[in-house]
Design a protein around this motif. Structure first.
Motif, PDB file in Angstrom:
ATOM      1  N   LEU B 208     116.126  78.401  49.314  1.00 54.54           N
ATOM      2  CA  LEU B 208     114.946  78.654  50.156  1.00 54.54           C
ATOM      3  C   LEU B 208     115.437  79.235  51.474  1.00 54.54           C
ATOM      4  N   ALA B 209     114.921  80.409  51.830  1.00 51.94           N
ATOM      5  CA  ALA B 209     115.230  80.991  53.137  1.00 51.94           C
ATOM      6  C   ALA B 209     113.966  80.939  53.977  1.00 51.94           C
ATOM      7  N   GLU B 210     114.114  80.429  55.171  1.00 50.78           N
ATOM      8  CA  GLU B 210     112.921  80.139  55.983  1.00 50.78           C
ATOM      9  C   GLU B 210     113.135  80.564  57.430  1.00 50.78           C
ATOM     10  N   LYS B 211     112.098  81.078  58.043  1.00 47.40           N
ATOM     11  CA  LYS B 211     112.212  81.631  59.395  1.00 47.40           C
ATOM     12  C   LYS B 211     110.964  81.278  60.212  1.00 47.40           C
ATOM     13  N   HIS B 212     111.187  80.873  61.463  1.00 48.52           N
ATOM     14  CA  HIS B 212     110.080  80.645  62.421  1.00 48.52           C
ATOM     15  C   HIS B 212     109.038  79.664  61.922  1.00 48.52           C
ATOM     16  N   ARG B 213     109.515  78.526  61.424  1.00 52.39           N
ATOM     17  CA  ARG B 213     108.555  77.534  60.955  1.00 52.39           C
ATOM     18  C   ARG B 213     107.679  77.035  62.107  1.00 52.39           C
ATOM     19  N   PHE B 214     108.276  77.033  63.321  1.00 51.76           N
ATOM     20  CA  PHE B 214     107.543  76.444  64.462  1.00 51.76           C
ATOM     21  C   PHE B 214     106.205  77.126  64.714  1.00 51.76           C
ATOM     22  N   SER B 215     106.073  78.383  64.277  1.00 45.30           N
ATOM     23  CA  SER B 215     104.815  79.074  64.546  1.00 45.30           C
ATOM     24  C   SER B 215     103.641  78.407  63.822  1.00 45.30           C
ATOM     25  N   ARG B 216     103.959  77.596  62.806  1.00 36.77           N
ATOM     26  CA  ARG B 216     102.881  76.890  62.096  1.00 36.77           C
ATOM     27  C   ARG B 216     102.212  75.855  62.993  1.00 36.77           C
ATOM     28  N   TRP B 217     102.975  75.386  64.010  1.00 35.63           N
ATOM     29  CA  TRP B 217     102.398  74.331  64.879  1.00 35.63           C
ATOM     30  C   TRP B 217     101.549  74.926  65.991  1.00 35.63           C
ATOM     31  N   GLY B 218     101.595  76.248  66.147  1.00 36.26           N
ATOM     32  CA  GLY B 218     100.837  76.916  67.207  1.00 36.26           C
ATOM     33  C   GLY B 218      99.379  76.482  67.306  1.00 36.26           C
ATOM     34  N   PRO B 219      98.608  76.583  66.209  1.00 37.43           N
ATOM     35  CA  PRO B 219      97.193  76.216  66.294  1.00 37.43           C
ATOM     36  C   PRO B 219      96.977  74.771  66.723  1.00 37.43           C
ATOM     37  N   TYR B 220      97.885  73.882  66.290  1.00 33.90           N
ATOM     38  CA  TYR B 220      97.691  72.474  66.623  1.00 33.90           C
ATOM     39  C   TYR B 220      98.028  72.221  68.083  1.00 33.90           C
ATOM     40  N   ILE B 221      99.073  72.894  68.580  1.00 35.97           N
ATOM     41  CA  ILE B 221      99.405  72.772  70.004  1.00 35.97           C
ATOM     42  C   ILE B 221      98.261  73.340  70.841  1.00 35.97           C
ATOM     43  N   ASN B 222      97.693  74.439  70.383  1.00 28.53           N
ATOM     44  CA  ASN B 222      96.517  75.012  71.035  1.00 28.53           C
ATOM     45  C   ASN B 222      95.387  73.987  71.101  1.00 28.53           C
ATOM     46  N   HIS B 223      95.172  73.266  70.008  1.00 27.52           N
ATOM     47  CA  HIS B 223      94.108  72.254  69.991  1.00 27.52           C
ATOM     48  C   HIS B 223      94.411  71.108  70.941  1.00 27.52           C
ATOM     49  N   ILE B 224      95.694  70.685  70.989  1.00 30.76           N
ATOM     50  CA  ILE B 224      96.057  69.612  71.923  1.00 30.76           C
ATOM     51  C   ILE B 224      95.737  70.062  73.350  1.00 30.76           C
ATOM     52  N   GLY B 225      96.080  71.319  73.654  1.00 40.04           N
ATOM     53  CA  GLY B 225      95.781  71.872  74.972  1.00 40.04           C
ATOM     54  C   GLY B 225      94.295  71.835  75.257  1.00 40.04           C
ATOM     55  N   LEU B 226      93.493  72.235  74.278  1.00 40.95           N
ATOM     56  CA  LEU B 226      92.036  72.238  74.464  1.00 40.95           C
ATOM     57  C   LEU B 226      91.520  70.831  74.696  1.00 40.95           C
ATOM     58  N   ILE B 227      92.094  69.853  73.966  1.00 44.17           N
ATOM     59  CA  ILE B 227      91.631  68.475  74.126  1.00 44.17           C
ATOM     60  C   ILE B 227      91.962  67.970  75.532  1.00 44.17           C
ATOM     61  N   ILE B 228      93.179  68.279  76.016  1.00 45.48           N
ATOM     62  CA  ILE B 228      93.545  67.879  77.384  1.00 45.48           C
ATOM     63  C   ILE B 228      92.614  68.562  78.383  1.00 45.48           C
ATOM     64  N   PHE B 229      92.313  69.816  78.126  1.00 44.97           N
ATOM     65  CA  PHE B 229      91.393  70.570  78.978  1.00 44.97           C
ATOM     66  C   PHE B 229      90.026  69.878  79.030  1.00 44.97           C
ATOM     67  N   LEU B 230      89.502  69.525  77.857  1.00 45.96           N
ATOM     68  CA  LEU B 230      88.189  68.872  77.795  1.00 45.96           C
ATOM     69  C   LEU B 230      88.221  67.525  78.503  1.00 45.96           C
ATOM     70  N   LEU B 231      89.310  66.759  78.293  1.00 43.40           N
ATOM     71  CA  LEU B 231      89.424  65.460  78.962  1.00 43.40           C
ATOM     72  C   LEU B 231      89.466  65.658  80.479  1.00 43.40           C
ATOM     73  N   GLY B 232      90.153  66.732  80.910  1.00 42.36           N
ATOM     74  CA  GLY B 232      90.215  67.033  82.342  1.00 42.36           C
ATOM     75  C   GLY B 232      88.830  67.307  82.899  1.00 42.36           C
ATOM     76  N   VAL B 233      88.052  68.081  82.171  1.00 47.20           N
ATOM     77  CA  VAL B 233      86.686  68.373  82.610  1.00 47.20           C
ATOM     78  C   VAL B 233      85.882  67.076  82.689  1.00 47.20           C
ATOM     79  N   LEU B 234      86.123  66.205  81.713  1.00 45.96           N
ATOM     80  CA  LEU B 234      85.433  64.920  81.661  1.00 45.96           C
ATOM     81  C   LEU B 234      85.799  64.060  82.862  1.00 45.96           C
ATOM     82  N   MET B 235      87.093  64.117  83.263  1.00 48.56           N
ATOM     83  CA  MET B 235      87.573  63.279  84.357  1.00 48.56           C
ATOM     84  C   MET B 235      86.869  63.612  85.664  1.00 48.56           C
ATOM     85  N   ARG B 236      86.320  64.821  85.759  1.00 51.38           N
ATOM     86  CA  ARG B 236      85.663  65.210  86.998  1.00 51.38           C
ATOM     87  C   ARG B 236      84.449  64.341  87.281  1.00 51.38           C
TER      88      ARG B 236
END
Lengths: 175, 554
Positions: B208-236
């Motif tokens: 098995l030859a594999e390259k740039h597996r980390f890019s699979r986590w991109g969407p989930y990291i994006n979602h974590i960012g959005l959740i922190i963003f939403l929580l921040g808005v909530l904290m206001r």
């Protein structure tokens, strides 16, 4: 493994539910600022009196309180002062207290005014007009009659006379 | 219903599995040759369970992408409803119950009664937004964990139907002059040079030859960012975490910032105007006064005691010049220059007490128009402040009064005691402004005392005047760092997903037969070039295009 997964799932859902509750509650209560109305509990505040000491409204709990917002530059406030003084002297013995919340004026100005008109009513100084804003008062004079249980029994915007004050107090003190 | 999820390779798969977790063979193999669905690597999502409990059902509801899409559509429609008529929050002072009916007729009344005039703060709208947030969290968790597990322990030897039903596949034989093991070694070497990580099976027949597996986590990291963003808005909405108010500060007078323990002093306000020669002729012709720069020299104090009293104890914490776009910033409290107004008023005076007859000056004293002291000592005399009228006037009975609380025409009554005066002292009515002294005949109304004394300022140097009121926008936004962090994490996730692709090449040798399957989530062109290039270097010349199967290889 199964049991742990379930616990994690439960914890995540519980946290989400908590945050949800907080969001909805805080948004519903955030609406336009609510000013105290008749029937509401009179919000507590602390102000310095003309005597120099700091007074709190809550210290007068159990008494009937006439909370009067006024200023020496307000003509109708000046006119109703003698009536307030007479009624205060008359009802004082029966547990009636007067709080004259002066709107942003100088202690010397107020003291000079009281001397000039020979008044002995206790006056508290609302220097920053914070209490005026807290109670949503925009016209002077405005008077709140607070029952011994701390609730606002009557709100009067505008000048009062002896008969008006007398009947308002009679109703509260009788209870 | 019980479905058999055991694969022929012997692996027991969870319910909902599409491709065997171990060998990759489709669970429901219908013998077709169509390209395989590789989403989430064919593993079962977390929520796909056989006997869901009530907890699982809630979880399943939010884990569905279909439901997430519906939630978003409903929210969009709800938000659209709120734009039909203006929202209540756009008006400052009117009765909405009357306004909507009067302005928009019966429809407006219905709109108001349905609560649509408060759409964006209504419980259902907030609940919808919140459900989208929940769906974001659960959808992510439901997919990221199984995907992580699938990618971290990948079986190397894949089933032929898995390899050949990939979109990019190759079915052939190992070149004649080479043995299988050394050919595989050469292939590994080439792919490693192209940045692939190589995994070789123990038996040597699979890779098995594999390259740039980390890019699979991109969407989930994006979602974590959005959740922190939403929580921040909530904290206001936490009390004290967000403030936005406009306050006027008169020069030279510390003023409390409402709802805080801070006082701000506008030491000096300065404004610079454009000169006539700095303007274009057309603009200059309009004869307008245009400010070039305005700034407030501000001092921030914190109250340490007696905050509610008339003499709060203040200690300086910060000092800064505020210009437009250069706000004062102290521990998250920001003050932006917003506006100014010319409000000339006397702040304090330094009058002298003189003998009108001899001209002898007894001394001078500092008299504040906002906070006068109780008594002043001037030479042998004592001046007790008995009365203060900031805006002097006479009422209908001819008695002195103040017309307002602003020091527009300040007047003082001093009780003067000292040599040559009666024991109790004598009153003196003092006007701060020269014009009032004349208008109200200061000298005459003070009678004998007026003949004896004169209280007045010598020059304009003894007068402190506030010329301007500076209007500042006071803001606190404690949640801002969280909002920025969330946005940054979200951006990192997006970049990971956009600019890298997860490429995998599976290779299997049985005897002399060589089967290759390759998968990526995008940029298939690059993947084909990688594979064709590696094959070419190892003695198998293929055109990159010919590797594209469109499901016709198996």
């Amino acid at each position: 493994m199964k049991a742990r997964n379930r616990t994690i799932q439960l914890v995540i859902l519980a946290v989400i539910a908590l945050i949800g509750l907080f969001t909805i509650v805080s948004n519903l209560s955030a609406g336009p600022a609510k000013y105290p109305q008749v029937g509401d509990k009179a919000p507590d505040f602390a102000l310095a009196g003309l005597d120099g000491a700091t007074h709190k409204l809550s210290e007068l709990k159990g008494k009937t309180v006439i909370l009067n917002f006024w200023g020496t530059y307000c003509e109708p406030c000046k006119r109703e002062m003698p009536a307030l003084q007479r009624q205060y002297d008359k009802w004082k013995a029966q547990g009636v207290e007067y709080v004259g919340s002066n709107i942003g004026e100088n202690a010397i100005t107020v003291r000079g005014f009281l001397d000039q008109y020979k008044l002995t009513l206790p006056v508290w100084l609302d220097q920053d007009q914070a209490v005026r804003k807290q109670y949503g008062v925009s016209e002077y004079p405005t008077t709140f009659f607070i029952a011994p249980d701390g609730r606002i029994a009557k709100k009067q915007v505008g000048e009062m006379n002896d008969a008006f004050i007398e009947s308002a107090l009679a109703e509260l003190v009788k209870k | 219903m019980i479905t058999n999820t055991k694969c022929e390779c012997g692996h027991q798969n969870p319910v909902g599995t599409v491709l065997c977790e171990s060998c990759g063979k489709p669970i429901e193999d219908d013998g077709s040759a169509a390209t395989l669905e590789m989403r989430y690597d064919g593993v079962a999502r977390r929520s796909q369970k056989q006997n869901p409990t009530w907890l699982d059902r809630i979880w399943n509801f939010f884990s569905s992408v279909k439901i997430a899409v519906w939630l978003i559509i409903i929210t969009l429609l709800g938000a659209a409803l709120g734009t039909i008529y203006p929202q209540e929050t756009t008006f400052l002072n009117l009765d909405p119950a009357v306004y909507y009916k009067q302005t928009y007729g019966t429809l407006g009344d219905i709109y108001y009664r349905l609560g649509l005039s408060r759409t964006y703060s209504s419980w259902w709208f907030i609940a919808l937004l919140f459900m989208i947030g929940t769906s974001l969290v659960i959808c992510s968790l439901d997919r990221v964990l199984p995907l992580y597990r699938a990618l971290s322990k990948q079986q190397l030897r894949k089933h032929h139907s898995f390899l050949l039903r990939q979109r990019v596949a190759f079915d052939g034989v190992v070149p004649e002059q080479q043995d299988e093991a050394s050919w595989l070694g050469g292939m590994a070497q080439t792919l490693r040079k192209r940045g692939y990580r190589i995994h070789v099976g123990e038996d040597g027949g699979a890779m098995l030859a594999e390259k740039h597996r980390f890019s699979r986590w991109g969407p989930y990291i994006n979602h974590i960012g959005l959740i922190i963003f939403l929580l921040g808005v909530l904290m206001r909405s936490i009390p004290g975490w967000s403030m936005d108010q406009y306050v006027g500060f008169v020069e030279g007078q510390p003023t409390r910032i409402p709802n805080t323990d801070y006082w701000l002093l506008n030491e000096k306000f300065s404004v610079d105007f454009y000169k006539q020669d700095e303007m274009t002729p057309e603009f200059g012709a309009r004869d307008r006064i245009v400010p070039k720069l305005y700034a407030t020299d501000a001092v921030l104090y914190r109250c340490t005691a007696d905050c509610a009293g008339p003499q709060p104890k203040l200690s300086e914490v910060h000092r800064q010049r505020i210009e437009v776009n250069k706000p004062l910033d102290y521990k998250g409290l920001k003050a932006y220059q917003f506006d100014y107004r010319e409000t000339p008023m006397i702040l304090s005076l330094k009058p002298s007490l003189k003998n009108r007859q001899t001209g002898e000056v007894y001394g001078s004293f500092e008299l504040s128009m906002t906070k006068p002291a109780d008594t002043y000592r001037v030479g042998p005399y004592t001046l007790k402040v008995k009365g203060f009228y900031p805006d002097f006037g006479l009422d209908d009975k001819g008695l002195p009064m103040t017309k307002s609380n602003d020091p527009k025409a300040p007047a003082f009554i001093f009780q003067v005691t000292g040599p040559g005066l009666p024991a109790g002292g004598a009153p003196y009515l003092y006007f701060a402004r020269q014009i009032d002294k004349a208008q109200f005949h200061e000298q005459e109304i003070n009678g004998a005392l007026g003949q004896q004394f004169d209280i007045s300022v010598g020059s304009m140097q003894d007068v402190k005047i506030a010329s301007y009121t500076s209007y500042l926008n006071i803001r606190v936004d404690t949640a801002m760092p969280y909002i920025w962090t969330g946005a940054a994490i979200s951006m990192i996730g997006l970049i990971m997903g956009f600019y890298w692709q997860h490429r995998r090449i599976w290779l299997r040798i049985d005897g002399r037969r060589l089967a290759i399957g390759a998968h990526t989530n995008k940029n298939w062109y690059g993947l084909r070039a990688d594979l064709a290039g590696a094959l070419g270097k190892n003695g198998i010349a293929v055109a990159p295009k010919s590797l594209e199967t469109r499901g016709n290889r198996a």
